[in-house]
Write an enzyme that holds these catalytic residues in place. Structure first.
Site, short mmCIF file in Angstrom:
data_model
loop_
_atom_site.label_atom_id
_atom_site.label_comp_id
_atom_site.label_asym_id
_atom_site.label_seq_id
_atom_site.Cartn_x
_atom_site.Cartn_y
_atom_site.Cartn_z
N ASP A 9 72.40 15.36 40.15
CA ASP A 9 72.47 17.15 39.14
C ASP A 9 70.98 18.18 39.58
O ASP A 9 70.24 17.28 39.36
CB ASP A 9 72.66 16.77 37.88
CG ASP A 9 72.82 17.70 37.46
OD1 ASP A 9 73.15 18.84 37.64
OD2 ASP A 9 73.99 17.32 36.33
N ASP A 104 77.11 21.78 42.04
CA ASP A 104 75.62 21.27 41.59
C ASP A 104 75.51 19.85 41.13
O ASP A 104 74.52 18.86 41.38
CB ASP A 104 74.74 21.88 40.12
CG ASP A 104 75.40 22.38 39.01
OD1 ASP A 104 76.47 21.98 38.82
OD2 ASP A 104 74.23 22.10 38.60
N GLU A 105 76.72 19.17 41.19
CA GLU A 105 76.25 17.45 40.72
C GLU A 105 77.99 17.09 41.03
O GLU A 105 78.65 17.31 42.10
CB GLU A 105 76.73 17.56 39.32
CG GLU A 105 77.73 17.88 38.55
CD GLU A 105 77.79 17.49 37.36
OE1 GLU A 105 77.67 16.26 36.69
OE2 GLU A 105 78.16 19.15 36.18
#
Length: 366
Positions: A9, A104-105
């Site tokens: 993350d 983003d993860e």
DNA sequence: TCTGGGGTCCTAGGACCC
DNA sequence: TCTGGGGTCCTAGGACCC
């Protein structure tokens, strides 16, 4: 054999990208999001901004009141997408088994790497370093024997975190944490659990299955398992998109009229264009409306003939709007989306044909 | 304080079919 | 005149995630 799953993350992703690309923003409280006077909210807050109590999803009007020196930057999703692709490529160089959850993860199943001789901690440090060296972004990693554990672990370590939960330690790791940290427990479920005296994940783990089912319905069984560190869900690469949508919130509430209709056309065109680019043809088109009082409704239609044509979609949602708008109504949001994508079928002569569907709807049109 | 935009999944009722 | 049971599809709303 136990799996090893990473949840990776990027910290304060959008805000970090802005600070990376513009050195003047480094060390300052930065938020990414729409302007306060246009009902913007915080999409991401730098750690400096978080010291003022500013959080994602907070109304921008509130954020700027909390910090007079706050720097607001409008989002640049194309740029975030570029960096996201770079980071995902680094993930993919470790294992093909990566499941992106957002820009983003992602989850990574690195079991093969561990079986291949890497220890968990050096592998995680290697990944964090590569992301930092190649992109300048800071990555937090949670590692464990399943997705749920890895996710909670990465939350615990931020920023720049690395939390490893060893096999067999899942339940004791989770027990003291708030129930809200479990995947799928939002504000509503948290309140229901609390009403039964269940505040920590350990409380949930000890609760009777029937109690959990009464509180949160059919999700009770899974909730009980997650609370005890049990989660058999696999890491799935290549998830097909199931809907495409676009919506907009107006700076001021709008009655039906040229402005609203024009927005509907723009959104329809945007959805159609994205569907065409993805090679998707929807059978179902959805209109979403939010009234001035925040009440939200949706109306959907299944098309006699699937279509990703912008004019067709605009006409359909326009008709839906006609059918529900009454004099005096004012809207703060309007949205268009499409779902139920049809698989193209090859015909005898090799052409691609889209099936007409369903037969019942067609017959109604005859 | 006044609440974005992109999604996923689940539930529940009614229509419809056999 | 009174009437089942199972299955699927469609629609609407809501919780949740980032």
């Amino acid at each position: 054999m136990a799996r090893t799953i990473f949840h990776a993350d990027l910290d304060a992703f959008y805000a970090s990208v802005e600070q990376l690309d513009n050195p003047e923003l480094r060390g300052k409280p930065v938020v990414v999001g729409g302007p306060p006077e246009s009902r913007g909210v915080v999409a991401a807050a730098s750690y400096e901004a978080r010291e003022f109590g500013i959080r994602s999803a907070m109304p921008m009007s509130q954020a700027v009141r909390r910090c007079t020196t706050l720097v607001r930057v409008p989002p640049r999703f194309d740029r975030y997408g570029e960096l996201s692709r770079e980071v995902m490529a680094i993930f993919r160089s470790l294992t093909p088994l990566i499941e992106p959850l957002s820009l983003d993860e992602a989850f990574l199943d690195v079991t093969n790497r561990i079986d291949g001789g890497w220890a968990v901690e050096p592998l995680a440090r290697h990944l964090k370093k590569r992301v930092r060296d190649d992109t300048g972004l800071v990555l937090s990693i949670g590692a464990g024997t399943n997705k749920s554990i890895a996710k909670v672990a990465s939350d615990m370590g931020k920023p720049d975190g690395l939390v490893i939960v060893k096999p067999g330690r899942e339940a004791s790791f989770l027990a003291p944490l708030p129930a809200r940290l479990l995947w799928g427990v939002g504000p509503k479920a948290e309140a229901k659990l609390r009403s039964a005296g269940l505040r920590t994940i350990g409380d949930v783990a000890e609760a009777d299955a029937a109690v959990l089912e009464r509180l949160v319905g059919s999700r009770g069984v899974q909730l009980g398992e997650l609370s005890r560190g049990i989660d058999e869900r696999p890491v799935v690469a290549e998830q097909a998109r199931k809907s495409i949508g676009a919506e907009t919130t107006f700076p001021q509430d709008l009655p039906d009229g040229p402005q609203l209709r024009s927005a509907l056309h723009t959104l329809s065109a945007r959805v159609a264009e994205r569907a065409q680019r993805d090679g998707k043809t929807p059978r179902t088109v959805v209109l979403k409306l939010r009234y001035a009082d925040f009440r939200t409704i949706t109306r959907q239609t299944t098309l006699a003939a699937p279509s990703n044509d912008g004019q067709v979609i605009a006409n359909v949602v326009g008709g839906l709007l006609d059918s529900i708008v009454s004099p005096g109504d004012e809207f703060r949001l309007i949205g268009v989306s499409c779902t139920q994508f049809v698989e193209p079928e090859a015909t005898e002569d090799g052409a691609i044909a889209l099936p007409l569907w369903p037969a019942r709807e067609q017959s109604l049109l005859l």
